[in-house]
Scaffold this active site. Sequence first.
Site, PDB file in Angstrom:
ATOM      1  N   ARG A   1       0.087   5.726  -1.553  1.00  0.00           N
ATOM      2  CA  ARG A   1      -0.567   6.919  -1.011  1.00  0.00           C
ATOM      3  C   ARG A   1      -0.619   6.851   0.513  1.00  0.00           C
ATOM      4  O   ARG A   1      -0.304   5.828   1.123  1.00  0.00           O
ATOM      5  CB  ARG A   1      -1.985   7.055  -1.564  1.00  0.00           C
TER       6      ARG A   1
ATOM      7  N   ALA B   1     -12.390  -6.119  13.470  1.00  0.00           N
ATOM      8  CA  ALA B   1     -12.114  -7.546  13.646  1.00  0.00           C
ATOM      9  C   ALA B   1     -10.916  -7.987  12.816  1.00  0.00           C
ATOM     10  O   ALA B   1     -10.084  -8.791  13.267  1.00  0.00           O
ATOM     11  CB  ALA B   1     -13.347  -8.371  13.250  1.00  0.00           C
TER      12      ALA B   1
ATOM     13  N   TYR C   1     -14.308  -4.213  10.244  1.00  0.00           N
ATOM     14  CA  TYR C   1     -12.948  -3.736   9.960  1.00  0.00           C
ATOM     15  C   TYR C   1     -12.064  -3.925  11.194  1.00  0.00           C
ATOM     16  O   TYR C   1     -10.926  -4.392  11.083  1.00  0.00           O
ATOM     17  CB  TYR C   1     -13.002  -2.263   9.563  1.00  0.00           C
TER      18      TYR C   1
ATOM     19  N   ASN D   1       1.038  -2.635   5.403  1.00  0.00           N
ATOM     20  CA  ASN D   1       0.254  -1.410   5.534  1.00  0.00           C
ATOM     21  C   ASN D   1      -1.034  -1.437   4.720  1.00  0.00           C
ATOM     22  O   ASN D   1      -2.031  -0.820   5.098  1.00  0.00           O
ATOM     23  CB  ASN D   1       1.106  -0.221   5.084  1.00  0.00           C
TER      24      ASN D   1
ATOM     25  N   LYS E   1      -8.385  -6.112  11.972  1.00  0.00           N
ATOM     26  CA  LYS E   1      -7.188  -5.554  12.588  1.00  0.00           C
ATOM     27  C   LYS E   1      -6.863  -6.249  13.907  1.00  0.00           C
ATOM     28  O   LYS E   1      -5.683  -6.431  14.261  1.00  0.00           O
ATOM     29  CB  LYS E   1      -7.355  -4.052  12.801  1.00  0.00           C
TER      30      LYS E   1
ATOM     31  N   GLY F   1       0.823  -1.205   0.000  1.00  0.00           N
ATOM     32  CA  GLY F   1       0.000   0.000   0.000  1.00  0.00           C
ATOM     33  C   GLY F   1       0.850   1.244   0.000  1.00  0.00           C
ATOM     34  O   GLY F   1       0.568   2.221   0.704  1.00  0.00           O
TER      35      GLY F   1
ATOM     36  N   SER G   1      -5.284  -0.576  13.666  1.00  0.00           N
ATOM     37  CA  SER G   1      -6.223   0.553  13.704  1.00  0.00           C
ATOM     38  C   SER G   1      -6.740   0.761  15.114  1.00  0.00           C
ATOM     39  O   SER G   1      -6.930  -0.207  15.869  1.00  0.00           O
ATOM     40  CB  SER G   1      -7.402   0.287  12.763  1.00  0.00           C
TER      41      SER G   1
END
Length: 241
Positions: A11, A152, A150, A84, A154, A8, A137
Site C-alpha cells: 500500500r 529517532a 519515530y 520502505n 528514521k 511494505g 521521514s
Amino acid sequence: MKWIIVTGDSRGVGREIVQQILSETDFGVIGISRSSIEAADKLLAKYPDRFRALSYDLTDVDGIKQLYMDKIRKIGPIHGLVNNSAMAYDDIVSNLNVQQLQQMFQVNVFSAMHLSKYAIRDMLLHKTQGSIVHISSISAHTGYKGLSMYAASKGAIEAFSKNTAREWGSKGIRSNCVVPGFMETSMSSTLTDDQKARIYQRTSLKKETDVSSVASTVLFLLLDQAKSITGTVVHVDNGTI
C-alpha cells in the site's frame, strides 16, 4: 533478470514504488509485506514473470537470514533494495512505552539493517553494482509533537545509510535516503483535517507531498542514471520549513 526488493509493498508509497519499477523498467520486484494478497494478485496477473510476493513480518528480525536463504536468493541476483516498510509509534516522550518502542525499531531500523546486510552480500557474490534506498521521514529533520521516537528511528537509518555508502562505495554499491514530507497514506490517516492543514502550512507548496513524486525519486536512485549519487539524503517534502 535484475531484481529489486521493496518492503511494505502492499500500500501507499511502497505500492507506488513497485508499480513504477514494473511499468518503467525491465527489473523484477520482490515485494515483502505482511498482507499483500489482494494487491499482489493483480500485479502477479499483470507481471507474472517480474513480480514475486513474499509474506513476512519484519518484526521478526532473527528470521530474515532464513527468508533470504530459503526464498530471496533463489529468485535471482539482487540489484536493489528499497527499505520502505515502517511502523509509527506516535506519543510524547513522557509516555514512552519500551515494548512499543522496541517493536518500532525492529521494523524501522533492525530489519532494514539486516535486509541491507543480505542484499549487500548478494551484490558482492554476483559482482553487482547495486543500489539501496531507505525511506526516511521529514520528522527526522524538523520537530513535530509526538513524533520524537519515530524520528529517532528514521535518524538512525539515515546515519546507517551514509556509513554504508562509505563502506561499500568502492564495490559500486550505493546507499541513499529519500525523505518524504507528509503524504496522504495510511500512516497519516489518524490525523484530523485541522492537524493536516497545520502541517501543510509548514511547507512552501502548502499541501501534502505527492506519493508518485516520492516513488519517482526512489526509482531514479535505483537506476544507473544516478550512479554518482550515494551517501546522500534527498528531500521530497514540498519544501518543508
